[in-house]
Scaffold this motif. Sequence first.
Motif, short mmCIF file in Angstrom:
data_model
loop_
_atom_site.label_atom_id
_atom_site.label_comp_id
_atom_site.label_asym_id
_atom_site.label_seq_id
_atom_site.Cartn_x
_atom_site.Cartn_y
_atom_site.Cartn_z
N GLY A 1 9.11 11.63 7.26
CA GLY A 1 9.37 10.31 6.72
C GLY A 1 9.66 10.31 5.23
N PRO A 2 9.80 9.11 4.66
CA PRO A 2 10.12 8.99 3.24
C PRO A 2 8.99 9.53 2.36
N ARG A 3 9.35 9.98 1.18
CA ARG A 3 8.35 10.53 0.27
C ARG A 3 7.52 9.40 -0.33
N CYS A 4 6.24 9.62 -0.33
CA CYS A 4 5.29 8.65 -0.86
C CYS A 4 5.19 8.79 -2.37
N GLY A 5 4.65 7.76 -3.01
CA GLY A 5 4.43 7.83 -4.45
C GLY A 5 3.47 8.93 -4.84
N CYS A 6 2.63 9.37 -3.89
CA CYS A 6 1.68 10.45 -4.20
C CYS A 6 2.36 11.81 -4.22
N GLY A 7 3.62 11.86 -3.75
CA GLY A 7 4.37 13.10 -3.76
C GLY A 7 4.57 13.75 -2.42
N ARG A 8 3.83 13.27 -1.40
CA ARG A 8 3.92 13.88 -0.08
C ARG A 8 4.77 13.01 0.83
N PRO A 9 5.54 13.60 1.73
CA PRO A 9 6.35 12.79 2.64
C PRO A 9 5.53 12.23 3.79
N GLY A 10 5.93 11.03 4.24
CA GLY A 10 5.42 10.51 5.51
C GLY A 10 4.07 9.84 5.49
N CYS A 11 3.53 9.50 4.31
CA CYS A 11 2.26 8.78 4.27
C CYS A 11 2.42 7.38 4.88
N LEU A 12 1.33 6.85 5.39
CA LEU A 12 1.37 5.53 6.02
C LEU A 12 1.95 4.48 5.10
N GLU A 13 1.55 4.47 3.82
CA GLU A 13 2.04 3.42 2.94
C GLU A 13 3.50 3.59 2.57
N ALA A 14 4.04 4.80 2.74
CA ALA A 14 5.46 5.01 2.50
C ALA A 14 6.31 4.48 3.65
N VAL A 15 5.65 4.22 4.79
CA VAL A 15 6.35 3.77 5.98
C VAL A 15 6.05 2.31 6.30
N ALA A 16 4.80 1.88 6.06
CA ALA A 16 4.37 0.59 6.60
C ALA A 16 3.82 -0.39 5.58
N SER A 17 3.88 -0.09 4.30
CA SER A 17 3.45 -1.07 3.30
C SER A 17 4.50 -2.18 3.22
N ALA A 18 4.13 -3.28 2.58
CA ALA A 18 5.07 -4.39 2.45
C ALA A 18 6.34 -3.96 1.72
N SER A 19 6.18 -3.16 0.67
CA SER A 19 7.35 -2.70 -0.07
C SER A 19 8.21 -1.76 0.76
#
Length: 323
Positions: free
Chosen positions: A180-198
């Motif tokens: 999945g998309p890269r998260c702000g923490c630097g790792r790809p596929g975190c829940l908030e990178a996929v399902a947060s409001a933003s």
Amino acid sequence: MNDGDTTGTDRVVVALDVGGTGMKCALVRADGVAIHTERHPTDAARGPAAVIGTILDVAEGLADKARTDGSTPVAVGIAVPGVVDEARGVAVWSANVGFRDVPLRDLATARLGLPTALGHDVRVGGLAEARLGAGRGAGHVLFVAIGTGIAAAHVVDGVAAIGAHGAAGEIGHIMVRPDGPRCGCGRPGCLEAVASASAVGRRYAELAGGSTDGAVTAAQVADRAAAGEPLAARVWQEVVEALADGLATGQALFDVATIVLGGGLAQAGDRLLDPLRVALRERMTFHREPRLVAAALGDEAGCLGAALLALDAVGVRDPQERR
């Protein structure tokens, strides 16, 4: 609840929930009822020293008001975002307000002469929902705030877990989509990178390509999905599936009775909760399915939770609170 000549209704705590944009502030009784509320701008662009000054000024003003109105302020509770060392009372890192290793508890105690508790905004919000809101009476509650990011609080018998390093509850950084998309923490596929409001708005814009003329919010995606738009329905289903994966992991770890969903995305109500309940049920094997409900306290949860944290710190707790 009585102590000396003051009654339970006379004693109040000064509570502040500090965000990057504004502060929600209140005088709160031991039964969790706010008897006075205020809102003030944070104006974080002024720098951390100015924000600290505002926090202390507002807290002192609230304590003075309590005394003027005939109440006795017994403690201060402050909630801030970021990484919080609750044991030392230090805001270790709060990007939204520019804090770095700010000893906010000691600063407030020195200014007001009152015992002070410092907590993480999501943890105290979960504390309030577990003891006063949608999770009241459940005993074991997982509060999940879904906004710009995703964070959680695990509350057992009215106490929120902090973790060995003050970082418990980062459910938004469970990996749910390895590609999945890269998260702000630097790792790809975190829940908030996929399902947060933003993330919802970004995903819709990505799939729509050049067909959109400006940003689309998560609320608009939810509305379009409910109206039958195929693209929005696809994005919404992706969000539901990712959230269900994250919550199923949370249930496997914590075995809670109730999961309370808060934050901006939860305002979609049954459009989110109904399909999410179905998807979560499908993921349960030997685990007991938790009750899944929307938060009840809205944006007051952080302020009320800060008050509860302060009341706990001074040993004042309403016996009616968890019935």
